[in-house]
Design an enzyme around this catalytic site. Structure first.
Site, PDB file in Angstrom:
ATOM      1  N   ASN A 123     -24.242  16.937  -3.282  1.00  0.00           N
ATOM      2  CA  ASN A 123     -25.535  17.211  -3.919  1.00  0.00           C
ATOM      3  C   ASN A 123     -25.487  16.773  -5.375  1.00  0.00           C
ATOM      4  O   ASN A 123     -24.486  16.240  -5.836  1.00  0.00           O
ATOM      5  CB  ASN A 123     -25.887  18.697  -3.788  1.00  0.00           C
ATOM      6  CG  ASN A 123     -24.815  19.566  -4.397  1.00  0.00           C
ATOM      7  OD1 ASN A 123     -24.597  19.551  -5.597  1.00  0.00           O
ATOM      8  ND2 ASN A 123     -24.100  20.305  -3.552  1.00  0.00           N
TER       9      ASN A 123
ATOM     10  N   PHE B  69     -26.144  32.349  -8.229  1.00  0.00           N
ATOM     11  CA  PHE B  69     -27.263  31.512  -8.644  1.00  0.00           C
ATOM     12  C   PHE B  69     -28.081  31.230  -7.392  1.00  0.00           C
ATOM     13  O   PHE B  69     -27.518  31.130  -6.301  1.00  0.00           O
ATOM     14  CB  PHE B  69     -26.761  30.182  -9.234  1.00  0.00           C
ATOM     15  CG  PHE B  69     -26.565  30.219 -10.720  1.00  0.00           C
ATOM     16  CD1 PHE B  69     -25.630  31.067 -11.282  1.00  0.00           C
ATOM     17  CD2 PHE B  69     -27.310  29.404 -11.560  1.00  0.00           C
ATOM     18  CE1 PHE B  69     -25.435  31.102 -12.651  1.00  0.00           C
ATOM     19  CE2 PHE B  69     -27.131  29.432 -12.940  1.00  0.00           C
ATOM     20  CZ  PHE B  69     -26.187  30.281 -13.481  1.00  0.00           C
TER      21      PHE B  69
HETATM   22  O1  PMT Z   1     -24.289  21.593 -12.058  1.00  0.00           O
HETATM   23  P1  PMT Z   1     -25.599  21.329 -12.751  1.00  0.00           P
HETATM   24  O2  PMT Z   1     -26.004  19.882 -12.684  1.00  0.00           O
HETATM   25  O3  PMT Z   1     -25.585  21.862 -14.162  1.00  0.00           O
HETATM   26  O4  PMT Z   1     -26.738  22.105 -11.963  1.00  0.00           O
HETATM   27  C1  PMT Z   1     -26.818  23.506 -11.990  1.00  0.00           C
HETATM   28  C2  PMT Z   1     -27.268  24.089 -10.656  1.00  0.00           C
HETATM   29  C3  PMT Z   1     -28.692  23.644 -10.365  1.00  0.00           C
HETATM   30  C4  PMT Z   1     -26.326  23.633  -9.526  1.00  0.00           C
HETATM   31  C5  PMT Z   1     -27.173  25.656 -10.801  1.00  0.00           C
HETATM   32  O5  PMT Z   1     -28.002  26.077 -11.836  1.00  0.00           O
HETATM   33  C6  PMT Z   1     -27.571  26.373  -9.516  1.00  0.00           C
HETATM   34  O6  PMT Z   1     -28.724  26.635  -9.257  1.00  0.00           O
HETATM   35  N1  PMT Z   1     -26.541  26.718  -8.690  1.00  0.00           N
HETATM   36  C7  PMT Z   1     -26.692  27.307  -7.357  1.00  0.00           C
HETATM   37  C8  PMT Z   1     -26.763  26.240  -6.323  1.00  0.00           C
HETATM   38  C9  PMT Z   1     -26.809  26.792  -4.891  1.00  0.00           C
HETATM   39  O7  PMT Z   1     -25.996  26.417  -4.104  1.00  0.00           O
HETATM   40  O8  PMT Z   1     -27.718  27.692  -4.660  1.00  0.00           O
HETATM   41  P2  PMT Z   1     -27.884  28.435  -3.224  1.00  0.00           P
HETATM   42  O9  PMT Z   1     -29.172  29.155  -3.373  1.00  0.00           O
HETATM   43  O10 PMT Z   1     -27.740  27.465  -2.112  1.00  0.00           O
HETATM   44  O11 PMT Z   1     -26.685  29.458  -3.158  1.00  0.00           O
HETATM   45  C10 PMT Z   1     -26.753  30.812  -3.599  1.00  0.00           C
HETATM   46  C11 PMT Z   1     -25.425  31.273  -4.137  1.00  0.00           C
HETATM   47  O12 PMT Z   1     -24.446  31.257  -3.076  1.00  0.00           O
HETATM   48  C12 PMT Z   1     -24.849  30.417  -5.227  1.00  0.00           C
HETATM   49  O13 PMT Z   1     -24.259  31.272  -6.185  1.00  0.00           O
HETATM   50  C13 PMT Z   1     -23.798  29.563  -4.532  1.00  0.00           C
HETATM   51  O14 PMT Z   1     -22.713  29.262  -5.410  1.00  0.00           O
HETATM   52  C14 PMT Z   1     -23.336  30.484  -3.409  1.00  0.00           C
HETATM   53  N2  PMT Z   1     -22.920  29.821  -2.159  1.00  0.00           N
HETATM   54  C15 PMT Z   1     -23.763  28.973  -1.525  1.00  0.00           C
HETATM   55  C16 PMT Z   1     -23.392  28.426  -0.304  1.00  0.00           C
HETATM   56  C17 PMT Z   1     -22.129  28.754   0.238  1.00  0.00           C
HETATM   57  N3  PMT Z   1     -21.727  28.238   1.399  1.00  0.00           N
HETATM   58  N4  PMT Z   1     -21.334  29.617  -0.416  1.00  0.00           N
HETATM   59  C18 PMT Z   1     -21.706  30.158  -1.595  1.00  0.00           C
HETATM   60  O15 PMT Z   1     -20.958  30.935  -2.186  1.00  0.00           O
END
Ligand code: PMT
Length: 420
Positions: free
Chosen positions: A219, A335
């Site tokens: 991504n 996040f």
């Molecule tokens: O890296 P940059 O270019 O500065 O961009 C920042 C960002 C946009 C990546 C950051 O601000 C952000 O939004 N990060 C979260 C990205 C994400 O994966 O979001 P999600 O809604 O899919 O996941 C929710 C949470 O679960 C996140 O804390 C993620 O780290 C975690 N996760 C997700 C999937 C997974 N299989 N395991 C996880 O632990």
């Protein structure tokens, strides 16, 4: 507010009076970039050069870049009648010597004040930060090291030189560190240390799942948001471990533990290995939710005439979800990268994954989120309280998140104390 204004707004160096001392080393030419970066961050820079420094670079260069007269004579009066080294050291907020030669380190360590710069070091009460650069053998000489130890004991700040090719044709320790690293230490000196008792684990960047040896599912995460959180936590005194996917940027400090991973499974293993010693976990990483079910050891070839190809994907571990089940007294911050229903979706993740705080990020909005230097988020607490954080640099957003973490830690501590 323009994006450039956002960048300038945050720096701890903004509106500070910084004295940059330059001594006679080949790295003196690199100090021009430091002065330029400092002025860009809003600092008012006064350059002081030794006689030897002028063998390598000219005052005109530094006067042009800093916009202030360059001082290089011992007996120069300031503004007509004031004594230069006293006046300057009185108005200064920080004095940085870049490059600092063995000669200047030796003089200060032994109380010698025979030129403007060494005299000013004696006369000042503000933080003095030496950035040495010299030949490897000089650097490792017992006298230089003894002088450095003496100065460190007296409260002077030092930065280790970097290793690599040296101007004298040899290789080893002695190079001037990267300007970005010097700036980071200068910012650090100005930052109050309110997280010294905390151990913080941060995840950052994308993950990468291989389809075959040349293709992958990934991504647009650059790592900037996570690196900003790790950097600010370290600046505020925390013990920081950063677990990062293949980010596109460098981390500007070498005093934190950095664990490099590629896939979501590797990130999960690294988190599980490190979370136990952390009191705070902040998961900014954009983790791939799926990986290829089958590993293809060879590059997949186009087959037949079909315009379609099917990849069978398998779910990756939900790292934060797993962590939520074993979190005990830890503060866990997630996040949420969303393109619609920002608040509702983020709140749902907060609850489902047993988090303390979730930072909702509208990744469909231009100029923020993936890859940008800036962000605009909503910080949602477990209580349901939500705070809208306007467009700011990622570093400033990181500080606001850390303030929320501090509040959550305080609440948790209070609840724990009430129990006993
Ligand atoms: O890296 P940059 O270019 O500065 O961009 C920042 C960002 C946009 C990546 C950051 O601000 C952000 O939004 N990060 C979260 C990205 C994400 O994966 O979001 P999600 O809604 O899919 O996941 C929710 C949470 O679960 C996140 O804390 C993620 O780290 C975690 N996760 C997700 C999937 C997974 N299989 N395991 C996880 O632990």
């Amino acid at each position: 507010m323009t994006l450039q204004a956002v960048e300038k707004q945050f720096s701890m160096l903004k509106d500070k009076e910084i004295i940059v001392g330059i001594t006679g080393g080949i790295a003196a030419y690199k100090t021009a970039d430091l002065v330029r970066q400092l002025t860009k961050k809003g600092a008012n820079v006064h350059v002081v050069m030794t006689k030897n420094a002028m063998e390598f670079v000219t005052p005109l260069t530094f006067q042009t870049i800093s916009g202030n007269p360059v001082i290089h004579k011992m007996f120069e009066l300031f503004a007509g009648s004031k004594i230069g080294h006293i006046t300057l050291s009185d108005i200064a907020d920080q004095l940085v010597i870049v490059p600092a030669t063995a000669n200047m380190i030796g003089k200060v360590a032994n109380g010698i004040a025979d030129d403007f710069l060494s005299t000013m070091v004696m006369a000042t009460t503000v933080p003095v930060f030496f950035v040495p650069s010299m030949n490897t053998k000089m650097w490792s000489s017992k006298m230089v090291q003894a002088n450095i130890e003496k100065l460190k004991d007296a409260g002077y700040e030092f930065m280790e030189p970097a290793s690599g090719d040296l101007a004298c044709g040899t290789e080893g320790k002695g190079r001037l560190p990267a300007i970005e690293e010097i700036l980071e230490r200068m910012e650090d000196i100005f930052t109050s240390k309110d997280l010294t008792e905390e151990t913080v684990l941060v995840t950052a960047g994308p993950t990468m799942e291989f389809i075959d040896p040349v293709r992958c599912i990934t991504n647009r995460s650059s790592g900037k948001m996570g690196y900003a959180v790790a950097k600010m936590a370290k600046r505020r005194g925390a013990d920081v471990t950063l677990i990062t996917g293949p980010a596109t940027i460098e981390f500007p400090r070498n005093d934190i533990d950095i664990v490099h991973v590629t896939t979501a499974c590797q990130m999960r293993d690294a988190v599980m290995e490190h979370y136990k010693k952390a009191g705070v976990v902040i998961m900014t990483a954009a983790v791939a939710d799926f990986r290829c079910r089958e590993e293809n050891c060879q590059k997949i070839k186009k087959k037949g005439d079909s315009n379609y190809m099917t990849l069978e994907l398998e779910k990756n571990p939900d790292i934060i979800g797993e962590l939520g089940k074993v979190k005990e007294q830890r503060i866990i911050v997630g996040f949420a990268a969303e393109t619609e229903n920002l608040l509702d979706n983020a709140k749902e993740k907060l609850k489902k994954k047993n988090l303390d705080i979730i930072v909702a990020n509208d990744v469909a909005k231009a100029g923020i989120g993936f890859g940008s230097d800036n962000n605009e988020v909503m910080i949602i607490e477990k209580s349901g309280k939500a705070k809208q954080v306007p467009l700011l640099s990622k570093e400033e957003i990181a500080n606001i998140i850390l303030d929320s973490v501090k509040k959550a830690l305080k609440n948790k501590k209070r609840i724990k104390e009430d129990w006993y």
